[in-house]
Enzyme design. Structure first.
Site, PDB file in Angstrom:
ATOM      1  N   SER A  47       0.812  -1.210   0.000  1.00 39.96           N
ATOM      2  CA  SER A  47       0.000   0.000   0.000  1.00 39.96           C
ATOM      3  C   SER A  47       0.854   1.273   0.000  1.00 39.96           C
ATOM      4  O   SER A  47       1.653   1.464  -0.900  1.00 39.96           O
ATOM      5  CB  SER A  47      -0.952  -0.041   1.196  1.00 39.96           C
ATOM      6  OG  SER A  47      -2.059   0.772   0.977  1.00 39.96           O
ATOM      7  N   ASP A  87      -8.475  -6.447  -4.727  1.00 36.21           N
ATOM      8  CA  ASP A  87      -8.383  -5.140  -4.079  1.00 36.21           C
ATOM      9  C   ASP A  87      -8.950  -4.073  -5.006  1.00 36.21           C
ATOM     10  O   ASP A  87      -8.654  -4.072  -6.200  1.00 36.21           O
ATOM     11  CB  ASP A  87      -6.912  -4.842  -3.780  1.00 36.21           C
ATOM     12  CG  ASP A  87      -6.708  -3.563  -2.996  1.00 36.21           C
ATOM     13  OD1 ASP A  87      -7.676  -3.080  -2.362  1.00 36.21           O
ATOM     14  OD2 ASP A  87      -5.580  -3.044  -3.007  1.00 36.21           O
ATOM     15  N   HIS A 114      -6.157  -6.878  -0.833  1.00 27.73           N
ATOM     16  CA  HIS A 114      -5.151  -5.844  -0.610  1.00 27.73           C
ATOM     17  C   HIS A 114      -3.957  -6.405   0.170  1.00 27.73           C
ATOM     18  O   HIS A 114      -2.836  -5.925   0.016  1.00 27.73           O
ATOM     19  CB  HIS A 114      -5.824  -4.725   0.202  1.00 27.73           C
ATOM     20  CG  HIS A 114      -5.008  -3.487   0.381  1.00 27.73           C
ATOM     21  ND1 HIS A 114      -4.768  -2.596  -0.632  1.00 27.73           N
ATOM     22  CD2 HIS A 114      -4.405  -2.966   1.472  1.00 27.73           C
ATOM     23  CE1 HIS A 114      -4.045  -1.586  -0.174  1.00 27.73           C
ATOM     24  NE2 HIS A 114      -3.809  -1.793   1.104  1.00 27.73           N
TER      25      HIS A 114
END
Ligand SMILES: *[C@@H]1O[C@H](CO)[C@@H](O)[C@H](O)[C@H]1NC(C)=O
Ligand SMILES: *[C@@H]1O[C@H](CO)[C@@H](O)[C@H](O)[C@H]1NC(C)=O
Length: 686
Positions: free
Chosen positions: A182, A388, A445
């Protein structure tokens, strides 16, 4: 004689110095050894209990800066594994790497009794894992002075490494890999760049760091291109379609985002702040447009980290992953904080809002621009869990397509390899000139959360420990990785269970989206076909797509749409509009934007600027376009949006911020929302 004396003297001195520093490092090690944890000796097989060190390491006395780290070393390493240190960073900014340690790539998971249990897919079997809470203020780290810019986080991390190797001098020659997720898509290229610079400007007595490569999962690396992937991805995944009542509004927001990006003139992250307000709203609007008020209260909203899951509204993923409800109380137990050697007991929040609010990165360029130089020196693997939404694979593939590195732009061969891990199709791979992209199937994710074993073999892609097979009649070109400890196979066995159903790649999805968007603009929604509708990434479905099947599906689909429509109308009749999940700015009123014309204009723009460099395209488009007479359809509306952006920004921006209405650090250890509200980039769990 004199010479011998001085040589002896020198040797003696050296001995004293090295034994002193050895003692010093051993003393430090004693202080940071972790040998007990709830469940450690009851739940973990005896020979699997890792050697662990951890605690709050002092970096700077002046402002009381300490970074918390947790190092895991396999006590029974496989003989063929080389000495390697993998630094793992979660994102946010401000989210703790204990996510990675206790829910993803580390050796433990936490159960409902707040005890550690064994994760046999842990990455520490492929190298020492060091999870670091950074920048200071994140997780168990603390400071009196918070970082504002990414350069500062680099200095801080380099200082951490200095202290780390004082404690573990035996690790200094290890290969170093950085891995994370991320917003670490910003941290990791920045730190890598810092290390490569450091290696070229070594000071007296410093050793170069043996940086081997980077692994970035669902990285937030290029905010612009990635924001523009929200709608194409959601369309292809079947999350939204053009029959949605908000479809036109979604297209409009996509337009606004493109407009705002076109108008960016500088190249600092701060220059993206206004655009990102507008662009992040695309995602917020998608989540709102797909809200299912008729469902159970815990399943009304898509989980933005895994669209195959639902969550309560307005959390939309904030309650996920489920382990978090055990991890948070586990880390907040006094005994546990004692076991992990905390000198400052601290309430653990998954994400610190304060860190996010300070780290505005006003003077930092987006990390995507650091990649070309990094790729000259080391390999980089960018992998994306395909479920995601917030940092989806379409965005990653799309910015790669425009990236200029090692002598060419994008992948010259855009045809992906099938990725086979342990005889199972696990994704697809594109790899050229030190850059590898991996789409990991059936993952969120947090890829190692869903796929510990599969994700661990991503390290083999950095190592070159894989096999490649050319395409033949029976299968596509293939890259094969193996379970841990299985050496590269000499004789390749035939691969089973390879489905031939094609999965559209990110670049294909973007391509068809542009066409689709303009076709829905001119023709009625009935006639248009949703591109990639069947692409639902579930590669393991081996049912055949007979036309009968397809018709049944269409009928089912229509029935569902009518049902949803009916429910929606009913609700509309009885209730006012669903309450906004967006903190609405002062100018919440509707805009009248000529979006259809604009969209065609963009296509034109895209074609015109295809032959320009990435920089020109991303940042100078508006200026250039201006000379060609291009303007946003309605200047006033446009300015309005910017004002709204500014306003939101003051309240600390971010997608999560839109969703959660609280801004301050909350008292409850179970509540991640207050903390994760502030970060300005896709945050939480990252
Ligand atoms: C962990 O997995 C390996 C194979 O990958 C297996 O040999 C071993 O027995 C497993 N250990 C435990 C404790 O499940
Ligand atoms: C790729 O990375 C290697 C190091 O792994 C480096 O030697 C090489 O110069 C890089 N560049 C290209 C174009 O492969």
């Amino acid at each position: 004689m004199k010479l011998i004396h001085s040589v002896l003297g020198l040797l003696l001195q050296l001995l004293v110095v090295t034994s002193a520093s050895l003692k010093e490092s051993n003393k430090l090690k004693d202080k940071y050894l972790i040998s007990t944890l709830p469940g450690l000796h009851s739940n973990i097989p005896k020979d699997e209990v890792p050697l662990m060190f951890g605690g709050q390491l002092e970096l700077y006395k002046e402002n009381n800066t300490h970074l918390f780290f947790w190092k895991f070393q396999d006590s029974n390493p496989l003989p063929q594994y080389k000495k390697r240190t993998i630094f793992w960073l979660n994102g946010g900014p401000g989210c703790s790497s204990m996510d990675g340690a206790l829910m993803e790539a580390g050796p433990f998971r936490i159960n409902e009794h707040r005890e550690v249990t064994f994760n046999n897919g842990s990455w520490h079997k492929a190298g020492d894992m060091v999870f670091v809470d950074q920048p200071a203020g994140t997780g168990f780290s603390y400071t009196e002075e918070y970082d504002h810019d990414l350069d500062q986080t680099v200095w801080q991390f380099l200082r951490f490494m200095e202290r780390f190797y004082e404690m573990f001098p035996e690790d200094i020659d290890n290969e170093i890999v950085f891995a994370g997720e991320s917003y670490a898509g910003q941290y990791i290229p920045y730190i890598a760049n810092g290390i490569l610079q450091r290696n070229k400007n070594l000071k007296e007595g410093e050793k170069p760091y043996n940086l081997k490569g980077l692994l970035i999962g669902n990285g937030w690396i290029d905010p612009n291109e990635q924001s523009l992937s929200y709608l194409p991805f959601s369309l292809a995944a079947g999350i939204v379609n053009n029959k949605n009542t908000e479809w036109n509004d979604l297209l409009r927001q996509h337009e606004k985002c493109q407009n705002a990006i076109n108008s960016i003139s500088g190249d600092k992250l701060d220059d993206f702040a206004v655009a990102s307000e507008i662009c992040e709203e695309i995602l917020t609007k998608i989540l709102r447009a797909t809200l299912d008020k008729g469902a159970f209260s815990d399943a009304q909203c898509y989980n933005m980290y895994d669209y195959t899951l639902k969550d309560s509204f307005p959390s939309c993923g904030m309650n996920w992953p489920p382990d978090l409800k055990y991890v948070t109380p586990f880390l907040n137990e006094k005994d546990v904080q004692h076991d992990i050697n905390l000198i400052l007991f601290k309430k653990w929040h998954e994400c610190s809002g304060k860190v996010g609010r300070f780290l505005r990165a006003k003077n930092s360029i987006p990390a995507v621009k650091l990649l070309p130089d990094i790729l000259k020196e080391i390999p980089v693997v960018l992998f994306n869990g395909n479920r995601d939404i917030i940092c989806n694979y379409v965005g990653t593939e799309n910015f790669i397509k425009k990236l200029d590195w090692n002598g060419a732009t994008g992948f010259e061969n855009d045809e992906p390899y099938d990725w086979i891990y342990d005889n199972e199709k696990s994704g697809y791979i594109k790899t050229e000139r030190n850059l590898t992209f991996v789409n990991v199937f059936d993952s969120s994710h947090m890829v190692p959360f869903d796929k510990p074993y599969v994700s661990r073999s991503l390290i083999d892609l950095l190592d070159g420990n894989f096999d490649m097979k050319a395409a033949d009649k029976s299968q596509n070109a293939t890259i094969i990785t193996y379970p841990l400890g299985v050496r590269k196979a000499v004789e390749l066995e035939p691969i089973q269970s390879v489905t031939t159903k094609p999965v559209p790649t990110g670049t294909e999805i973007i391509g068809s989206f542009t066409q689709f968007a303009s076709s829905t603009a001119s023709s009625g929604p009935e006639e248009s076909k949703v591109p990639g509708e069947e692409s639902d990434s579930d590669s393991d479905s081996d049912e055949e797509d007979t036309s009968l099947n397809r018709i049944t599906r269409i009928i089912q689909f229509v029935v569902v749409v009518i049902l949803i429509w009916g429910i929606y109308m009913l609700y509309n009749a009885y209730k006012s509009r669903p309450s906004s999940i967006i903190k609405s700015g002062p100018s919440g009123r509707k805009k009248n934007v000529q979006w259809a014309d604009q969209l065609r204009q963009f296509q034109q723009d895209d074609e015109d600027s295809r032959d320009q460099g990435f920089l020109a395209k991303t940042f100078n488009k508006f200026k250039r376009a201006g000379t060609r007479g291009y303007q946003p359809a309605n200047e006033d509306d446009y300015l309005d949006e910017i004002e709204m952006g500014d306003n939101l920004q003051q309240q600390a921006e971010g997608v999560d911020d839109f969703i959660i209405d609280s801004d301050e650090e909350g008292p409850s250890p179970d509540s991640r929302s207050p903390d994760s509200s502030a970060p300005s980039k896709p945050n939480n769990s990252s």
